[in-house]
Design a protein around this motif. Structure first.
Motif, PDB file in Angstrom:
ATOM      1  N   THR A  51       0.854  -1.197   0.000  1.00  0.00           N
ATOM      2  CA  THR A  51       0.000   0.000   0.000  1.00  0.00           C
ATOM      3  C   THR A  51       0.882   1.235   0.000  1.00  0.00           C
ATOM      4  O   THR A  51       2.045   1.191   0.383  1.00  0.00           O
ATOM      5  N   SER A  52       0.277   2.328  -0.397  1.00  0.00           N
ATOM      6  CA  SER A  52       1.052   3.573  -0.460  1.00  0.00           C
ATOM      7  C   SER A  52       1.474   4.027   0.928  1.00  0.00           C
ATOM      8  O   SER A  52       2.560   4.567   1.117  1.00  0.00           O
ATOM      9  N   ASN A  53       0.580   3.796   1.887  1.00  0.00           N
ATOM     10  CA  ASN A  53       0.901   4.235   3.243  1.00  0.00           C
ATOM     11  C   ASN A  53       2.167   3.590   3.751  1.00  0.00           C
ATOM     12  O   ASN A  53       2.988   4.225   4.403  1.00  0.00           O
ATOM     13  N   ALA A  78       4.496   2.177   1.867  1.00  0.00           N
ATOM     14  CA  ALA A  78       5.643   2.479   1.034  1.00  0.00           C
ATOM     15  C   ALA A  78       6.180   3.877   1.319  1.00  0.00           C
ATOM     16  O   ALA A  78       7.390   4.096   1.306  1.00  0.00           O
ATOM     17  N   PHE A  79       5.287   4.790   1.563  1.00  0.00           N
ATOM     18  CA  PHE A  79       5.727   6.182   1.753  1.00  0.00           C
ATOM     19  C   PHE A  79       5.389   6.609   3.157  1.00  0.00           C
ATOM     20  O   PHE A  79       4.252   6.973   3.470  1.00  0.00           O
ATOM     21  N   ASN A 109       5.007   8.616   6.448  1.00  0.00           N
ATOM     22  CA  ASN A 109       4.639   9.994   6.771  1.00  0.00           C
ATOM     23  C   ASN A 109       4.027  10.726   5.586  1.00  0.00           C
ATOM     24  O   ASN A 109       3.991  11.945   5.561  1.00  0.00           O
ATOM     25  N   GLY A 110       3.583   9.985   4.591  1.00  0.00           N
ATOM     26  CA  GLY A 110       2.962  10.646   3.447  1.00  0.00           C
ATOM     27  C   GLY A 110       3.917  11.549   2.703  1.00  0.00           C
ATOM     28  O   GLY A 110       3.522  12.551   2.122  1.00  0.00           O
ATOM     29  N   GLU A 111       5.180  11.223   2.743  1.00  0.00           N
ATOM     30  CA  GLU A 111       6.147  12.052   2.029  1.00  0.00           C
ATOM     31  C   GLU A 111       6.601  11.350   0.770  1.00  0.00           C
ATOM     32  O   GLU A 111       6.796  10.136   0.754  1.00  0.00           O
ATOM     33  N   LEU A 112       6.753  12.107  -0.245  1.00  0.00           N
ATOM     34  CA  LEU A 112       7.202  11.556  -1.519  1.00  0.00           C
ATOM     35  C   LEU A 112       8.681  11.832  -1.664  1.00  0.00           C
ATOM     36  O   LEU A 112       9.087  12.975  -1.809  1.00  0.00           O
ATOM     37  N   ASP A 113       9.503  10.807  -1.543  1.00  0.00           N
ATOM     38  CA  ASP A 113      10.926  11.024  -1.791  1.00  0.00           C
ATOM     39  C   ASP A 113      11.489   9.891  -2.639  1.00  0.00           C
ATOM     40  O   ASP A 113      10.854   8.863  -2.875  1.00  0.00           O
ATOM     41  N   ILE A 114      12.674  10.134  -3.076  1.00  0.00           N
ATOM     42  CA  ILE A 114      13.231   9.232  -4.091  1.00  0.00           C
ATOM     43  C   ILE A 114      13.472   7.851  -3.532  1.00  0.00           C
ATOM     44  O   ILE A 114      13.164   6.836  -4.153  1.00  0.00           O
ATOM     45  N   SER A 115      13.988   7.785  -2.324  1.00  0.00           N
ATOM     46  CA  SER A 115      14.353   6.458  -1.810  1.00  0.00           C
ATOM     47  C   SER A 115      13.113   5.586  -1.643  1.00  0.00           C
ATOM     48  O   SER A 115      13.117   4.403  -1.983  1.00  0.00           O
ATOM     49  N   PHE A 152      10.409   5.895  -3.307  1.00  0.00           N
ATOM     50  CA  PHE A 152       9.975   5.602  -4.667  1.00  0.00           C
ATOM     51  C   PHE A 152      10.717   4.399  -5.226  1.00  0.00           C
ATOM     52  O   PHE A 152      10.127   3.438  -5.736  1.00  0.00           O
ATOM     53  N   SER A 180       9.755   1.156  -3.430  1.00  0.00           N
ATOM     54  CA  SER A 180       8.456   0.609  -3.818  1.00  0.00           C
ATOM     55  C   SER A 180       8.541  -0.110  -5.159  1.00  0.00           C
ATOM     56  O   SER A 180       7.941  -1.160  -5.368  1.00  0.00           O
TER      57      SER A 180
END
Lengths: 197, 933
Positions: B49-51, B53-54, B56-62, B64, B67
């Motif tokens: 799930t996105s939660n 994978a990411f 704190n709801g942050e989109l960062d490269i690592s 990404f 995932s």
């Protein structure tokens, strides 16, 4: 042998509108998330196979009416959907995969509980699920490398994830670039041989 | 969509399966595995799930990248798992013909290439494999083993006691040394150390041969029958004749256990080879002056053109074989059986005067089916007695064995198995100086011409290409030295093929051929006695360099073999358009004891076209004879004694099968409708009722036992009180004596029959032939549809005077009659049906009308209203003895016999040889055409 023939559509969901995203870019200042990463965001967790099914069915009804809906109803199935990467594999009968493709292409928003603008891209049509999966793997590897390249170019330190991805090594680096804005290795002259529906 | 996959729980199941969702809730014990659930689980991919994978709801490269990496892993894992779910166990992948039922999972019993995998799987499963050695015997088995042990001890004791008082017989040449040692403990009364010379056994002529004494282990099983040399091979792989009912005093393979109807057809016609052990065929040797032998053969009524004419020259020289029917000497000259006759090559010395040549003794082999052996034997003894100068008759039944190989790969397989041995080494010649009466004459460079010819036959796919009935005689090496056989080198280039054709055309064997050693008893016995033990062979093979065969040693046996091809030309007899490729077959004669090693080498020869030669049973032999349109002796010759016995046997078998079925499920032959409102099958329904055909319908109160039987059977339905008696009757029915053969029933030779049928008024049959009961063997082809079965009734067309309507109706069915304009070339679909309409739904109306008109003109099909009824008993002419769907012809064909008297004189009516065939117990007749064979 006679058997029921299917097509498997490998689909990416893209979120071009950054404002309505449920994720915000990393909070650290100066840590600019590259565009390739922003472009292929993860989907919200509410998006799942069922929602995708609803989306497709509604889309087909809208475009092709009851006829289209009836044609695809028997065979439509979401085989795989990963919200973290926004990748899905959709199965549909060989005769009618174009209806589904059209519905996907005309989608501009995810339906109600999510309600977010999106673009759905069909990246591969395949006769077997295995080939669709192989393509998904290839694309995942590609996007990893692209992200790393972008990170390197912007001199972002601390991204040491390259070593953590041993799976994506075999591919050459040459196909990181886009070709006329289309990220596909296929030669322009290629004929899609399973395009016989 | 699917929840993330949890790590697999500790494995409690036997099999280490891929982690599946079903294992989260372990299934109940006795619930069968849900295979569908298993595959579904294997195919489900784990997702993130996105939660998760990411954070704190942050989109960062690592995140990404992580995932994506997770996705790649999940997909690859899924692919591997779904592939494994489709996987089958190693023993499930064994090819069809190698599958086995017992201990199929045992790695030691799966083919080698699967063994590694099977071993792993067995280890994974923790499957125990028990060898016979380590198995704990059951209680019952233990008792038996103990008895065996006791018996063995007793036997050993008795043997020891016997040995100590035994009179020792020593050879003259052997130095007397040990014999006294054993007798020292006993009182030395038996001091007969003076050697007794063992007399060489005198060959007993004119006496029936006894089967070889089997090993003690197998002796009790061969009291009333004998085993073929390859019995052990066949008993493992084929259904044999039941122990209580051996065929012709032999235990004969009936049919392989594996399905083999179509494979046999393919192997014999398209690719491969089929082999039979034909050792049960009896061999008789005649010896005497050529004149006397010819006299004996004349007594057996062999054709004069062969006995004295030019046609039989090569045969009399011993360079060809002759196949022909033999008859009794006394009128009415009943047919005995088809026999194969082979002359021994006479030593050729030009210096000998004609008188000497005349006086020289010659040998002749006669091979005949065992069912007719005794009849022929008696006849031969009688003939030999009256021959002057005398002819000696010798029964070689258990001395010469044989096999037959057919199919395109037959020559290749035989070449792989038969390695000609070189010219006789000195030592062998030395030891057999007294034995060999044959002179090896001719120039020495020509000595090996047969061997060379044989080796040059590689690439021959059809033995029928050779000169008709060609014969090859040479010596071969022990085949076990070259076991397992390897694929031979076949000609590839045009030049090599051309050489083969030239060889076949010139056939140099005819020019120089020495006397076949198979005719020499001493040499046959020498070959059998010299066969080394398997242990010795293994040792020699072990000493040989890897990949090489053991060295040839002068002590090796030289197995004398005789190879001949048999192929009767199809066109001479004018059989009814049987145009199948006339494939010949090889027959191999060898000493009885050498058959088994030869057989193994033949069976395991890897053919160049893949696979190995198949083996066949009696059923396969009959099938291929039938497909070739050739009659099989004895089944297709009810006019002979052996054929009549076979018919009785079959009748009894079919009757038993019929009686076994419940009354409601078997054909009621009494009430069955057979056309024109008549009820009741003609004669007994389970047999070819020749008595009925000859004698006509029984008188109502008649003494025909079979008819009475049937009548009672019919009555008992109304009188349940009688059922007890009836069932008793049923039981004893099979034991009653077979019906006696009608005295005059006889089989006419094809040539005589053809001449007679062509012009019955002018041709005179021999006076002894009882025309009213002379049979001819015919080949039947059904013209419309249908498949003739054995016992089917054959009728002639109804006569034009008494049943003109019926006759017209039947003639309308003739394919050449109804639509001569329509030549349906290459249309598919049901035979003799209208051509198919085009697929489009809306046809123009004229086409529909045309179709309708055609359908109206089309003759009625069976079961429709206008289909003609089957003629009555007055038109019955014969029976089908073998019938089936012919895979070669693609339609139903059959072999049968007809009464000549009832079919002669119908030729001039212009209807060719048209007949109506009706299967026993049915009411539908089919139009057919027959031809004499």
């Amino acid at each position: 042998m006679v058997r029921i023939k299917h097509r498997y559509l490998l689909v990416n969901i893209l979120y071009p509108d950054t404002k309505s995203s449920h994720l915000r870019p990393a909070s650290k200042p100066g840590d600019d998330v590259p565009y390739t990463v922003q472009f292929r965001r993860p989907s919200p967790d509410q998006v799942n196979g069922g929602l995708l099914m609803r989306l497709i069915r509604d889309g087909v009804v809208e475009l092709f009416g009851d006829y289209g809906s009836g044609k695809i109803a028997g065979s439509l199935q979401v085989k795989y959907f990963s919200p973290a990467t926004s990748t899905a594999t959709i199965r549909v009968s060989r005769e009618h995969y174009r209806l589904v493709w059209a519905a996907l292409t005309f989608t501009t928003r995810l339906p109600r509980p999510v309600d977010q603008p999106c673009v759905i891209q069909v990246v591969r049509v395949s006769g077997t699920i295995r080939k669709a999966e192989e393509e998904a793997i290839r694309r995942a590897g590609l996007s990893i490398r692209r992200a790393e390249a972008a990170a390197k170019s912007s001199n972002v330190s601390g991204v040491a994830t390259a070593s953590a991805t041993p799976l994506a090594v075999a591919e050459g680096d040459d196909d990181v670039d886009m070709f006329n804005g289309i990220e596909d290795r296929d030669e322009p002259g290629d004929v899609d041989d399973d395009d016989d529906g | 969509m699917a929840p993330p996959c949890p790590p697999p729980p500790p494995n409690t199941k036997k099999r280490k399966d891929a982690p599946t969702n079903s294992q989260v809730h372990p299934p109940k014990r006795h619930k069968p595995t849900d295979h569908r659930q298993k595959t579904r689980d294997a195919r489900t991919l784990s997702t993130q799930t996105s939660n998760k994978a990411f954070q704190n709801g942050e989109l960062d490269i690592s995140s990404f990248v992580k995932s994506r990496a997770y996705e790649i892993r999940a997909l690859e894992d899924g692919m591997a798992r779904s592939k494994k779910a489709l996987n089958r166990r190693a023993f499930q992948q064994v090819p069809k013909e190698l599958r086995r039922r017992t201990a199929s999972h045992n790695v030691k019993r799966v083919p080698k290439r699967l063994r590694e995998r099977g071993k792993r799987e067995m280890a994974d499963d923790n499957t125990p494999t028990v060898t016979a050695r380590r198995r704990k015997p059951t209680a019952h088995m233990r008792l038996r083993l103990e008895t065996v042990k006791k018996l063995r001890a007793m036997g050993a004791k008795r043997k020891a006691a016997k040995d100590s008082v035994k009179v020792t017989v020593t050879d003259l040449n052997a130095p007397p040394s040990e014999p006294t040692v054993s007798t020292t403990t006993q009182k030395p009364t038996k001091s007969i150390t003076a050697p007794i010379k063992a007399r060489t056994p005198k060959v007993k002529r004119s006496i029936l041969a006894t089967p070889p004494l089997p090993k003690a282990k197998f002796r009790k099983r061969q009291v009333h029958k004998s085993w073929l040399p390859t019995h052990l091979f066949h008993a493992k792989r084929a259904r044999m004749t039941p122990p209580s009912a051996p065929l012709w005093r032999f235990s004969i393979p009936v049919t392989p256990t594996a399905k083999s109807y179509r494979p046999t057809h393919r192997a014999s016609h398209e690719r491969g080879a089929v082999a039979w052990d034909m050792s049960f065929v009896s061999t008789v040797q005649l010896e005497g002056r050529e004149g006397s032998l010819v006299g004996v053969l004349r007594g057996l009524r062999i054709g004069e053109e062969n006995l004295v004419g030019r046609k039989g020259d090569k045969w009399r020289e011993g360079r060809r074989v002759l196949e022909g029917f033999v008859y009794e000497r006394e009128p009415p000259h009943h047919a005995i059986a088809p026999a194969t006759m082979i002359w021994c090559v006479a030593p050729r010395d030009e210096s000998a005067s004609p008188q000497e040549k005349e006086k020289r003794k010659r040998k002749l082999l006669l091979r005949v089916h065992p069912s007719a052996f005794f009849q022929l034997w008696e006849e031969l003894l009688r003939l030999a007695k009256v021959a002057k100068p005398a002819v000696s008759v010798e029964d070689l039944r258990f001395e010469i064995g044989s096999m037959e190989v057919t199919g395109p790969g037959a020559t290749e397989a035989l070449l792989g198995a038969l390695w000609p041995s070189g010219p006789a080494p000195e030592s062998l010649a030395d030891s057999d100086t007294t034995a060999t009466a044959i002179e090896i004459d001719g120039p020495p460079e020509k000595e090996t011409v047969v061997e060379e010819t044989w080796s040059a036959l590689a690439g021959l796919t059809n033995p029928a290409m050779l000169p008709q009935n060609a014969l090859l005689a040479f010596n071969v090496q022990d085949p076990r030295l070259h076991h397992p056989p390897r694929t031979i080198k076949l000609p590839r280039t045009d030049a090599e093929q051309h050489r083969l054709l030239e060889l076949v055309a010139s056939w140099p064997v005819d020019a120089a051929q020495k006397a076949p050693e198979l005719f020499e008893r001493k040499l046959r016995q020498a070959a059998s006695a010299r066969m080394p033990s398997q242990k010795a062979i293994n040792r020699r093979k072990g000493l040989a360099a890897p990949g090489l065969y053991p060295e040839v040693s002068p002590k090796d046996p030289q197995i004398p073999v005789l190879l001949y091809t048999t192929s009767s030309p199809a066109n001479t007899t004018g059989a009814s358009g049987k145009s199948s490729p006339n494939s010949g077959s090889w027959t191999l004669l060898a000493p009885w004891k050498c058959i088994q090693p030869l057989w193994y080498s033949l069976m395991y020869y890897p053919l160049s076209t893949g696979q190995q030669p198949r083996f066949g049973g009696l059923d396969q032999y009959r099938q291929l004879r039938f497909e070739a349109g050739k009659p099989w002796f004895p089944g297709d010759f009810p006019g002979t004694k052996a054929g009549w016995e076979w018919e009785c046997l079959e009748r009894r078998r079919r009757e038993g099968e019929w009686r076994k079925r419940p009354r409601g499920k078997r054909v009621n032959y009494e009430r069955v409708e057979v056309g024109e409102g008549r009820r009741g099958e003609v004669g007994v329904g389970w047999g070819c009722d020749w008595e009925r055909l000859l004698g006509g319908p029984p008188v109502v109160d008649g003494g025909d036992e079979g008819a009475m039987e049937v009548e009672k059977d019919g009555e008992s339905r109304d009188k349940p009180a009688e059922t007890e008696k009836e069932s008793e009757k049923d039981k004893e029915a099979p034991e009653q004596a077979p019906p006696p053969k009608p005295p005059h029933l006889t089989q006419l030779p094809a040539r005589q029959a053809l001449a007679f049928l062509a012009s019955p008024s002018t041709t005179k049959l021999p006076p002894h032939v009882h025309l009213a009961s002379a049979l001819i063997t015919v080949h039947l082809t059904l013209l419309t549809r249908g498949v003739p079965q054995p016992c089917a009734r054959i009728f002639r067309l109804p006569s034009a005077t008494r049943h003109p309507d019926l006759r017209r109706q039947w003639l309308a069915l003739l394919p050449s009659n109804n639509h001569p304009s329509q030549k349906r070339s290459g249309h598919k679909g049901p035979k003799h049906a209208l051509p198919r309409l085009p697929k489009q739904g809306d046809l123009p109306s004229h086409l529909v009308h045309q179709r309708l008109a055609q359908a109206l003109l089309e003759p009625a099909r069976a079961g429709e209203e206008g289909y003609p009824e089957c003629p009555g008993e007055e038109d019955l002419v014969g029976f089908v003895t073998t019938g089936n769907y012919d895979l070669g012809a693609g339609q139903g064909t059959g072999l049968g016999s007809l009464l000549v008297e009832r079919v002669m004189g119908r030729e001039e009516e212009g209807m060719g040889r048209v007949c109506i065939v009706r299967n026993s117990g049915t009411g539908v007749g089919r139009l057919g055409r027959w031809g004499v064979i």
